[in-house]
Design a protein around this motif. Structure first.
Motif, PDB file in Angstrom:
ATOM      1  N   ILE A 269       4.791   4.185   9.604  1.00 60.13           N
ATOM      2  CA  ILE A 269       4.839   2.984   8.493  1.00 60.13           C
ATOM      3  C   ILE A 269       3.563   2.118   8.343  1.00 60.13           C
ATOM      4  O   ILE A 269       3.159   1.538   7.330  1.00 60.13           O
ATOM      5  CB  ILE A 269       5.780   2.052   9.368  1.00 60.13           C
ATOM      6  CG1 ILE A 269       6.269   0.948   8.175  1.00 60.13           C
ATOM      7  CG2 ILE A 269       5.261   1.309  10.349  1.00 60.13           C
ATOM      8  CD1 ILE A 269       7.490   0.406   8.629  1.00 60.13           C
ATOM      9  N   ASN A 270       2.503   2.399   9.191  1.00 61.69           N
ATOM     10  CA  ASN A 270       1.013   1.681   9.055  1.00 61.69           C
ATOM     11  C   ASN A 270       0.541   2.124   8.084  1.00 61.69           C
ATOM     12  O   ASN A 270      -0.566   1.553   7.446  1.00 61.69           O
ATOM     13  CB  ASN A 270       0.482   1.528  10.168  1.00 61.69           C
ATOM     14  CG  ASN A 270      -0.149   2.874  10.512  1.00 61.69           C
ATOM     15  OD1 ASN A 270       0.382   3.937  10.483  1.00 61.69           O
ATOM     16  ND2 ASN A 270      -1.476   2.618  11.256  1.00 61.69           N
ATOM     17  N   ALA A 271       0.783   3.345   7.414  1.00 64.79           N
ATOM     18  CA  ALA A 271      -0.183   3.907   6.429  1.00 64.79           C
ATOM     19  C   ALA A 271       0.265   3.453   5.016  1.00 64.79           C
ATOM     20  O   ALA A 271      -0.269   3.523   4.162  1.00 64.79           O
ATOM     21  CB  ALA A 271       0.364   5.345   6.151  1.00 64.79           C
ATOM     22  N   ALA A 272       1.673   2.702   4.830  1.00 62.14           N
ATOM     23  CA  ALA A 272       2.102   2.176   3.725  1.00 62.14           C
ATOM     24  C   ALA A 272       0.974   1.319   3.019  1.00 62.14           C
ATOM     25  O   ALA A 272       0.863   1.107   1.962  1.00 62.14           O
ATOM     26  CB  ALA A 272       3.590   1.190   3.888  1.00 62.14           C
ATOM     27  N   HIS A 273       0.462   0.448   3.740  1.00 62.16           N
ATOM     28  CA  HIS A 273      -0.591  -0.495   3.317  1.00 62.16           C
ATOM     29  C   HIS A 273      -1.775  -0.040   2.859  1.00 62.16           C
ATOM     30  O   HIS A 273      -2.341  -0.228   1.475  1.00 62.16           O
ATOM     31  CB  HIS A 273      -0.750  -1.555   4.372  1.00 62.16           C
ATOM     32  CG  HIS A 273      -1.556  -2.727   3.524  1.00 62.16           C
ATOM     33  ND1 HIS A 273      -2.824  -2.933   3.509  1.00 62.16           N
ATOM     34  CD2 HIS A 273      -0.991  -4.025   3.063  1.00 62.16           C
ATOM     35  CE1 HIS A 273      -3.343  -4.006   3.055  1.00 62.16           C
ATOM     36  NE2 HIS A 273      -2.082  -4.681   2.827  1.00 62.16           N
ATOM     37  N   ALA A 274      -2.233   1.182   3.485  1.00 61.36           N
ATOM     38  CA  ALA A 274      -3.505   1.907   3.151  1.00 61.36           C
ATOM     39  C   ALA A 274      -3.085   2.581   1.746  1.00 61.36           C
ATOM     40  O   ALA A 274      -4.104   2.712   1.004  1.00 61.36           O
ATOM     41  CB  ALA A 274      -3.798   2.894   4.219  1.00 61.36           C
ATOM     42  N   LEU A 275      -1.965   3.048   1.632  1.00 58.91           N
ATOM     43  CA  LEU A 275      -1.602   3.781   0.377  1.00 58.91           C
ATOM     44  C   LEU A 275      -1.267   3.053  -0.935  1.00 58.91           C
ATOM     45  O   LEU A 275      -1.455   3.402  -1.753  1.00 58.91           O
ATOM     46  CB  LEU A 275      -0.496   5.090   0.496  1.00 58.91           C
ATOM     47  CG  LEU A 275      -1.032   5.845   1.571  1.00 58.91           C
ATOM     48  CD1 LEU A 275       0.327   6.658   2.304  1.00 58.91           C
ATOM     49  CD2 LEU A 275      -1.837   6.820   1.180  1.00 58.91           C
ATOM     50  N   GLY A 276      -0.560   1.860  -0.644  1.00 60.39           N
ATOM     51  CA  GLY A 276       0.112   1.232  -1.540  1.00 60.39           C
ATOM     52  C   GLY A 276      -0.001  -0.248  -1.613  1.00 60.39           C
ATOM     53  O   GLY A 276       0.578  -0.946  -2.160  1.00 60.39           O
ATOM     54  N   GLY A 277      -0.837  -0.739  -0.662  1.00 59.62           N
ATOM     55  CA  GLY A 277      -1.219  -2.194  -0.533  1.00 59.62           C
ATOM     56  C   GLY A 277       0.092  -2.905   0.049  1.00 59.62           C
ATOM     57  O   GLY A 277       1.293  -2.114   0.583  1.00 59.62           O
ATOM     58  N   ILE A 278       0.419  -4.265  -0.082  1.00 58.10           N
ATOM     59  CA  ILE A 278       1.727  -4.886   0.257  1.00 58.10           C
ATOM     60  C   ILE A 278       2.884  -4.560  -0.393  1.00 58.10           C
ATOM     61  O   ILE A 278       3.877  -4.642  -0.061  1.00 58.10           O
ATOM     62  CB  ILE A 278       1.150  -6.525   0.038  1.00 58.10           C
ATOM     63  CG1 ILE A 278       2.505  -7.519   0.616  1.00 58.10           C
ATOM     64  CG2 ILE A 278       1.210  -6.860  -1.178  1.00 58.10           C
ATOM     65  CD1 ILE A 278       2.527  -7.082   2.049  1.00 58.10           C
ATOM     66  N   ASP A 279       2.847  -4.162  -1.684  1.00 52.99           N
ATOM     67  CA  ASP A 279       4.039  -3.778  -2.390  1.00 52.99           C
ATOM     68  C   ASP A 279       4.760  -2.524  -1.703  1.00 52.99           C
ATOM     69  O   ASP A 279       5.865  -2.497  -1.615  1.00 52.99           O
ATOM     70  CB  ASP A 279       3.730  -3.435  -3.981  1.00 52.99           C
ATOM     71  CG  ASP A 279       3.104  -4.547  -4.789  1.00 52.99           C
ATOM     72  OD1 ASP A 279       3.697  -5.979  -4.218  1.00 52.99           O
ATOM     73  OD2 ASP A 279       2.550  -4.691  -5.699  1.00 52.99           O
ATOM     74  N   LEU A 280       4.044  -1.484  -1.664  1.00 51.19           N
ATOM     75  CA  LEU A 280       4.456  -0.453  -0.764  1.00 51.19           C
ATOM     76  C   LEU A 280       4.963  -0.753   0.563  1.00 51.19           C
ATOM     77  O   LEU A 280       6.214  -0.246   0.840  1.00 51.19           O
ATOM     78  CB  LEU A 280       3.420   0.690  -0.759  1.00 51.19           C
ATOM     79  CG  LEU A 280       3.878   2.104  -0.178  1.00 51.19           C
ATOM     80  CD1 LEU A 280       5.062   2.583  -0.985  1.00 51.19           C
ATOM     81  CD2 LEU A 280       2.903   3.206  -0.010  1.00 51.19           C
ATOM     82  N   THR A 281       4.313  -1.662   1.279  1.00 50.34           N
ATOM     83  CA  THR A 281       4.799  -1.951   2.669  1.00 50.34           C
ATOM     84  C   THR A 281       6.197  -2.615   2.531  1.00 50.34           C
ATOM     85  O   THR A 281       7.068  -2.422   3.336  1.00 50.34           O
ATOM     86  CB  THR A 281       3.770  -2.724   3.314  1.00 50.34           C
ATOM     87  OG1 THR A 281       2.497  -2.232   3.315  1.00 50.34           O
ATOM     88  CG2 THR A 281       4.159  -3.066   4.825  1.00 50.34           C
ATOM     89  N   LYS A 282       6.317  -3.816   1.572  1.00 53.08           N
ATOM     90  CA  LYS A 282       7.514  -4.227   1.456  1.00 53.08           C
ATOM     91  C   LYS A 282       8.620  -3.577   1.244  1.00 53.08           C
ATOM     92  O   LYS A 282       9.509  -3.569   1.743  1.00 53.08           O
ATOM     93  CB  LYS A 282       7.245  -5.465   0.365  1.00 53.08           C
ATOM     94  CG  LYS A 282       6.549  -6.622   0.820  1.00 53.08           C
ATOM     95  CD  LYS A 282       6.144  -7.548  -0.449  1.00 53.08           C
ATOM     96  CE  LYS A 282       7.512  -8.098  -1.078  1.00 53.08           C
ATOM     97  NZ  LYS A 282       7.485  -9.025  -2.046  1.00 53.08           N
ATOM     98  N   LYS A 283       8.341  -2.783   0.176  1.00 54.59           N
ATOM     99  CA  LYS A 283       9.585  -1.813  -0.395  1.00 54.59           C
ATOM    100  C   LYS A 283      10.015  -0.740   0.851  1.00 54.59           C
ATOM    101  O   LYS A 283      11.220  -0.548   0.900  1.00 54.59           O
ATOM    102  CB  LYS A 283       9.055  -1.037  -1.660  1.00 54.59           C
ATOM    103  CG  LYS A 283      10.298  -0.496  -2.306  1.00 54.59           C
ATOM    104  CD  LYS A 283       9.829   0.488  -3.543  1.00 54.59           C
ATOM    105  CE  LYS A 283      10.674   0.924  -4.230  1.00 54.59           C
ATOM    106  NZ  LYS A 283      10.486   1.778  -5.603  1.00 54.59           N
ATOM    107  N   THR A 284       9.079  -0.346   1.554  1.00 51.20           N
ATOM    108  CA  THR A 284       9.464   0.593   2.558  1.00 51.20           C
ATOM    109  C   THR A 284      10.149   0.197   3.706  1.00 51.20           C
ATOM    110  O   THR A 284      10.978   0.326   4.188  1.00 51.20           O
ATOM    111  CB  THR A 284       7.731   1.211   3.037  1.00 51.20           C
ATOM    112  OG1 THR A 284       7.426   2.049   2.210  1.00 51.20           O
ATOM    113  CG2 THR A 284       8.385   2.206   4.373  1.00 51.20           C
TER     114      THR A 284
END
Length: 433
Positions: free
Chosen positions: A146-161
């Motif tokens: 899950i920590n890869a979400a911010h690296a790949l898509g920033g806060i938007d991808l992290t929130k959505k995930t």
């Protein structure tokens, strides 16, 4: 609410895949309250921010202005516009991406905490999400930590995930670059932390050097980074998550000290560089008003339950779908269990120098009608009350602390998996520090 339940089959698939003056005192309460909001999540204190993550000159803003309109008689400041309903605030601590790189692009989230604020009960819950949790990233990124979400898509991808994985809605976010944590610690003259064990680790390539000896130490910024990143203790990411929570308490206590007041301007200025948020100054000031009387010991903590697993050279934290849903239902949706009149069963674990205190707590429990089904020693550095089932509510813990004063400063953690005594409903950890 049922999204996580609907994902059980998907989870099973990858399981198989493997005080100086009144003025100063009032400002100190505001200051500490706002810090608590952020500290619970990422162990930092940079709450005064501009809207939509835009940076401003913090020295030109009077942060007390929005608070002058608040009725001081309103309990804990929850009767304000932004608290008409529960709020989920996602707080991330992100790593460095190079000396001259953007502090918020291409960075992984070392710390992930979901803060739930409930205006009805005037309470705050905090859920730590292990950074190694194996999840389906939103979009077409597939299964990753899950920590890869911010690296790949920033806060938007992290929130959505996180929203899709846990079946929740995230209302606001705060992102803090971890370098800011180090600078905060140095700005306030270090933080006293009880080091639970000797910690030695050297990574020349990664520039990480840890040399910490067991005992109560005042740590500077670099030492704090080592303490929070240390993983060579057999507990991996979960051990680090626990240390984040322990350091949080120590930092908050330091921030509440009058000695920190002269450093407030310097601390606030750090925010313009190391913090990003979608909360407005108006929202943050009201959040500070709501939080200023919340004690850290009254905050209910939990870590998403699961178990470690390794696929090749990659270590994952495999979430337990049913237990994770239980934590979400309890701490986010605030489900209340049907509690019978049956007295709950306690277990007690104590460090070698706390046997006398443990025995006093045992007798106090028995005097209040509670059964103690086991008592023993364990190498555990911090005092806690750990609830193992839904019947161990925050209301019960509050009552227990009133009846047994020795438990007043014990941190309340909800963990349906980590049981030290078979059939205990809750475990009391009596620590040496």
């Amino acid at each position: 609410m049922n999204e996580l339940r609907d994902k059980n089959e998907q989870y099973n698939e990858f399981l198989n895949y493997t005080e100086e003056s009144a003025t100063k005192t009032n400002f100190k309460k505001l200051f500490a309250g706002l810090f608590l909001t952020v500290l619970i999540a990422v162990i930092a204190a940079f709450g005064y921010l501009a809207a939509a993550g835009e940076y401003i000159d913090l020295s030109k803003i009077s942060f007390l202005t929005p608070l002058k309109t608040l009725d001081p008689k309103v309990k804990k400041g929850f009767n304000v516009p932004i608290f008409q309903q529960k709020q989920n605030i996602l707080i991330l601590g992100v790593d460095s991406n190079g000396q001259n790189a953007d502090k918020f692009k291409g960075t992984r989230s070392d710390t992930i905490v979901l803060l739930n604020i409930d205006p009805r009960s005037h309470s705050v819950n905090a859920i730590s999400i292990p950074r190694d949790s194996k999840v389906y990233l939103a979009g077409e990124y597939g299964v990753q930590k899950i920590n890869a979400a911010h690296a790949l898509g920033g806060i938007d991808l992290t929130k959505k995930t996180i929203e899709e994985t846990l079946g929740i809605k995230i209302n606001r976010y705060v992102v803090i670059n971890n370098e800011g944590v180090k600078k905060l610690v140095d700005a306030i003259g270090g933080v006293p932390v009880y080091i639970e064990k000797n910690m030695y680790y050297n990574d020349n390539a990664g520039g990480l050097h840890i040399n910490l000896q067991k005992g109560l130490r005042v740590l500077n910024g670099d030492q704090v980074e080592g303490y929070l990143r240390y993983r060579k203790d057999g507990l991996g990411d979960i051990g680090r998550t626990s240390r984040q929570q322990w350091f949080l308490k120590a930092l908050l206590e330091k921030l509440q000290s009058p000695s920190v007041i002269p450093q407030i301007p310097e601390v606030l200025n750090l925010a313009s560089t190391y913090v990003k948020t979608d909360m407005t100054l108006y929202e943050m000031s009201h959040l500070a008003a709501a939080m200023r009387n919340i004690r850290l010991d009254d905050v209910q903590f939990a870590t998403l339950p699961g178990a470690p697993s390794k696929k090749g050279y990659i270590s994952y934290w495999i979430l337990d779908p049913e237990k994770t849903q239980e934590v979400i239902d309890r701490l986010v949706y605030r489900d209340k269990p049907d509690v019978s009149d049956k007295k709950l069963i306690a277990g007690i674990m104590y460090s070698f120098d706390k046997e006398d205190e443990a025995m006093r707590i045992k007798e106090a429990l028995k005097a209040n009608g509670y059964e103690v089904n086991c008592i023993g020693r364990a190498h555990l550095p911090h005092s806690q009350v750990i609830g193992h089932n839904a019947a161990v509510t925050s209301e019960f813990i509050t009552l227990l602390k009133k009846r047994i004063p020795e438990l007043k400063s014990s941190q309340f953690v909800y963990d349906p998996i980590r049981m030290y005594c078979v059939h205990s409903d809750f475990t009391i950890i009596v620590s040496g520090s």
